[in-house]
Design a protein around this motif. Sequence first.
Motif, short mmCIF file in Angstrom:
data_model
loop_
_atom_site.label_atom_id
_atom_site.label_comp_id
_atom_site.label_asym_id
_atom_site.label_seq_id
_atom_site.Cartn_x
_atom_site.Cartn_y
_atom_site.Cartn_z
N LYS A 202 0.83 -1.21 0.00
CA LYS A 202 0.00 0.00 0.00
C LYS A 202 0.87 1.25 0.00
O LYS A 202 0.62 2.21 -0.76
CB LYS A 202 -0.92 0.00 1.22
CG LYS A 202 -1.73 1.29 1.37
CD LYS A 202 -2.57 1.28 2.65
CE LYS A 202 -3.32 2.61 2.81
NZ LYS A 202 -4.14 2.62 4.04
N ARG A 205 2.61 1.91 -3.35
CA ARG A 205 1.74 2.54 -4.34
C ARG A 205 1.63 4.05 -4.10
O ARG A 205 1.66 4.84 -5.04
CB ARG A 205 0.35 1.90 -4.32
CG ARG A 205 0.33 0.51 -4.93
CD ARG A 205 -1.08 -0.05 -5.05
NE ARG A 205 -1.01 -1.32 -5.76
CZ ARG A 205 -1.00 -1.43 -7.07
NH1 ARG A 205 -1.07 -0.35 -7.83
NH2 ARG A 205 -0.92 -2.61 -7.66
N GLU A 212 -3.11 5.64 -3.36
CA GLU A 212 -3.37 4.22 -3.52
C GLU A 212 -4.40 4.01 -4.63
O GLU A 212 -5.57 4.37 -4.49
CB GLU A 212 -3.89 3.61 -2.21
CG GLU A 212 -3.99 2.09 -2.27
CD GLU A 212 -4.58 1.50 -1.00
OE1 GLU A 212 -4.55 0.28 -0.85
OE2 GLU A 212 -5.10 2.28 -0.17
#
Length: 313
Positions: A202, A205, A212
Amino acid sequence: MPSLAASTKLVGSAASKFTHISKVVSLSKFKYGHDPSHYPIKALKYVSTHKSLWKRIACVAFTGIVTAFLCLILLLVFALKPQAMAFGGGQWWSWLLAVLAVLLEAALLAALLMAVSQSKAQTEVFTETMRLEGCWDESRMKKQSLGKDFQFMKKNFFVRLITYPLNLIPFAGAALYSAINATFIGWDYMDRYFDAIKLPSKLQRIEVLGEEKSDCMALFSRSTYDDDNEYARFGFIVAFLEATPIIGSVFFPLTNACAAALFACDIERAGGPSILVLPPAGEDAAAIADAGSTVPATTGTESSSLPYATDSK
């Protein structure tokens, strides 16, 4: 009134946090101090001046070049004429299409044959470069697993596969391919660093894409191709170098692993990935901290200088 010791401790803590933040929010355009697009070029000089690196790279690259030539020769001998006949019965234009097809097939076949050994060599080059720079911490970092070396499905794999034929168009096609896939290729190379510090998916990203979102959403997001995206700047040059005929797929992936390590070293010197210093807009700082709680603290006298180090005070 608070005691003098408590006040001093509070001021010290505030100064420490300000130092972390100032390393990311600075007057420099690049949050880690250097233009990421320069690392692939710097890596060429770096490799040439470090024997432990160029010997490993030369060995793997030589094997790759021999493999690529063998694939090309075999396909020219056994596949060129059948494809020319299939495309247009042996007309002049069918021979041209057949040659282009053979070149593409040879490149893909050589890439598949070299993928595993090259990926393992990339991991070794990456780790060795960080050690030479004094940024590899054995107590909290871990080399990429063997399973990752066998992982053929790279980030945004299908788009990269579909757009790969663009590389057959000299310069312009390679530049277009590099621009489309820049961010994901840059992320793939920096994945070794993110894995080493155990940065959750997460947070990866958010660090790379700014928020996200899925690969599909990122593909159609303008921010993915923004000039200020440091991973896109890095990935574009990496991909463009690798589009060089013959040596591009066997030599530059290894020097680009060194480039990724140099990039990672500057991130370490800046205190770690910026996502672990400042939460993105709209994100709760506590949530970010919880998501990154699996990232271990450093040890030693410099541990408190890293934003993902646990504050025990």
